[in-house]
Design an enzyme around this catalytic site. Structure first.
Site, PDB file in Angstrom:
ATOM      1  NE  ARG A 230      12.780 -10.013  -0.638  1.00 37.09           N
ATOM      2  CZ  ARG A 230      13.775  -9.651  -1.003  1.00 37.09           C
ATOM      3  NH1 ARG A 230      13.996  -8.675  -1.756  1.00 37.09           N
ATOM      4  NH2 ARG A 230      14.886 -10.363  -0.597  1.00 37.09           N
TER       5      ARG A 230
ATOM      6  CD  GLU B  18      14.224  -9.394 -11.095  1.00 41.53           C
ATOM      7  OE1 GLU B  18      14.977  -8.843 -10.197  1.00 41.53           O
ATOM      8  OE2 GLU B  18      13.235 -10.120 -10.807  1.00 41.53           O
TER       9      GLU B  18
ATOM     10  CE  LYS C 248      15.708 -13.992  -2.472  1.00 46.06           C
ATOM     11  NZ  LYS C 248      16.436 -14.048  -3.652  1.00 46.06           N
TER      12      LYS C 248
HETATM   13  N1  PLP Z   1      15.968  -9.796  -8.019  1.00 41.94           N
HETATM   14  C1  PLP Z   1      16.252 -11.170  -7.854  1.00 41.94           C
HETATM   15  C2  PLP Z   1      15.369 -12.235  -8.853  1.00 41.94           C
HETATM   16  C3  PLP Z   1      16.834 -11.643  -6.665  1.00 41.94           C
HETATM   17  O1  PLP Z   1      16.736 -13.085  -6.505  1.00 41.94           O
HETATM   18  C4  PLP Z   1      17.354 -10.634  -5.882  1.00 41.94           C
HETATM   19  C5  PLP Z   1      18.251 -11.395  -4.770  1.00 41.94           C
HETATM   20  O2  PLP Z   1      17.502 -11.403  -3.520  1.00 41.94           O
HETATM   21  C6  PLP Z   1      17.322  -9.439  -6.042  1.00 41.94           C
HETATM   22  C7  PLP Z   1      16.684  -8.865  -7.330  1.00 41.94           C
HETATM   23  C8  PLP Z   1      17.876  -8.436  -5.105  1.00 41.94           C
HETATM   24  O3  PLP Z   1      17.115  -8.480  -4.167  1.00 41.94           O
HETATM   25  P1  PLP Z   1      17.722  -7.709  -2.615  1.00 41.94           P
HETATM   26  O4  PLP Z   1      18.394  -6.578  -3.006  1.00 41.94           O
HETATM   27  O5  PLP Z   1      16.750  -7.607  -2.027  1.00 41.94           O
HETATM   28  O6  PLP Z   1      18.666  -8.811  -2.335  1.00 41.94           O
HETATM   29  C1  COI Z   2      20.333 -12.600  -3.097  1.00 44.60           C
HETATM   30  O1  COI Z   2      20.977 -11.645  -3.664  1.00 44.60           O
HETATM   31  O2  COI Z   2      20.234 -12.722  -1.962  1.00 44.60           O
HETATM   32  C2  COI Z   2      19.978 -13.741  -3.670  1.00 44.60           C
HETATM   33  O3  COI Z   2      18.981 -14.287  -3.523  1.00 44.60           O
HETATM   34  C3  COI Z   2      20.510 -14.148  -5.155  1.00 44.60           C
HETATM   35  C4  COI Z   2      20.562 -15.608  -5.200  1.00 44.60           C
HETATM   36  C5  COI Z   2      19.476 -16.199  -5.799  1.00 44.60           C
HETATM   37  C6  COI Z   2      22.166 -16.242  -5.042  1.00 44.60           C
END
Ligand code: PLP
Ligand code: COI
Length: 344
Positions: free
Chosen positions: A84, A223, A187
């Site tokens: 990612r 989200e 991200k």
């Molecule tokens: N959506 C956003 C905007 C996020 O910052 C995150 C965190 O990383 C997620 C979703 C969840 O993603 P993940 O499950 O890969 O941590």
């Molecule tokens: C995560 O779940 O890793 C995130 O990035 C959330 C965060 C921005 C605190």
């Protein structure tokens, strides 16, 4: 195994920054990445014209290391975060961090800070924060020629207060965190800066976080602040399909777990009105794990969608949560091959 640990209140850790011993860095200069540098400094020396500072040319990741009952430290799906971060780098024209460098940096940062990995049973974990940014100087809007990649770690507790205690969410129509053809699916820091007005408004109103709708029509769920959304109805796990949300690794994992448990799964646009039909809803992500939602309030229509009326998380959310953390903490067999032991 005898592990020497630091003395922290492991059962009551916030989701925040705690200083650890070391972080690691690598620099992309003259067409190549430098050897990994290990430092105990919490600071970086950044050029005043770095593109990250002026034009937001940066991306970050978030993953966790977990201590098992056997004392071993395991990482959850680090390769998905590495991939990612490559996609985020390409999205804002940065030099992608090669998988092998990402792996070396993350594993080294965990290994060097092993005493900060919370004990098994505390519910806490070691949060790992890789960061990539344009550190080369430019004044015109263009990609930098130099990049900095660093990884620091911090022991953390649950992101949403109370862990699996259900939280309240506020629907937000007056702020967009990302546009349909923008950067919502990668991200990058700009998405989070754009979300702050909504998050602060939600927090000030006493909500756990904000539920964003699709930016184009405000008809569909996008989200939940820094986490993906899911709803459960008729033994089906439903989660949004949208070009402006982050492809969550937790969500993808929950879909695989649900599938294996005989729970149907659907990834499709979710109209706001469908909130009425869900038996359970939740936010999921690395930081959030699964945070069940008690109530979703729509301040514009006055509608209130209520779940967990008894104050407890729903049964399907709990089943998924227990299986996921069971795998992460090594209490359940790693049937999907998601965990990697960090040799210390
Ligand atoms: N959506 C956003 C905007 C996020 O910052 C995150 C965190 O990383 C997620 C979703 C969840 O993603 P993940 O499950 O890969 O941590
Ligand atoms: C995560 O779940 O890793 C995130 O990035 C959330 C965060 C921005 C605190």
């Amino acid at each position: 195994m005898h592990v020497i640990m630091v003395n922290l209140d492991w059962n009551n850790l916030p989701f925040g920054y705690i200083k650890t011993d070391h972080n690691v860095r690598s620099y992309f200069r003259n067409g190549e990445w430098s050897k990994l540098e290990i430092t105990d400094s919490e600071h970086i020396n950044v050029h005043i014209a770095a593109t990250a500072l002026h034009y937001g040319q940066e991306s970050f990741e978030g993953l966790k290391a977990y201590r098992g009952r056997d004392g071993k430290v395991r990482l959850f799906r680090w390769d998905e975060n590495a991939k990612r971060m490559i996609s985020s780098a390409k999205g804002v024209i940065m030099e992608p961090v090669p998988m092998e460098l990402f792996r070396e940096a993350v594993f080294t940062a965990v290994r060097l800070n092993e005493k900060f990995v919370p004990p098994h049973g505390s519910g806490a974990s070691l949060y790992i924060r890789p960061l990539l940014f344009g550190s080369g100087a430019e004044v015109g809007v263009k990609p930098a020629a130099e990049y900095t990649f660093l990884v620091f770690v911090s022991p953390v507790g649950p992101y949403f207060k109370g862990g699996v205690k259900p939280v309240n969410m506020m629907i937000c129509r007056d702020v967009d965190r990302a546009a349909p053809l923008g950067t919502g699916n990668i991200k990058v820091g700009g998405n989070y800066a754009a979300s702050l007005r909504a998050i602060v408004k939600a927090r000030d109103g006493g909500y756990g976080n904000v539920l964003f709708l699709d930016a184009r029509e405000k008809k569909y769920i996008d989200e939940c602040g820094p986490a993906n959304f899911f709803g459960i109805k008729n033994n089906t796990y439903v989660t949004p399909l949208s070009s402006s949300i982050l492809p969550s690794i937790t969500n993808k994992s929950l879909i695989a777990i649900a599938d294996k448990m005989g729970i149907k799964t659907e990834r499709r646009p979710i109209p706001v009105e469908e909130l009425e039909e869900f038996e359970e809803t939740g936010a999921c992500g690395t930081a959030a794990v699964i945070s069940p939602i008690a109530k979703i309030v729509d301040p514009d229509t006055g509608k209130i969608y209520e779940y967990c009326k008894d104050g407890k998380p729903g049964p399907v959310s709990m089943k998924l949560f227990n299986k996921l953390i069971g795998i992460q903490y090594g209490d359940e067999p790693d049937e999907f091959g998601w965990m990697t032991v960090v040799e210390v």
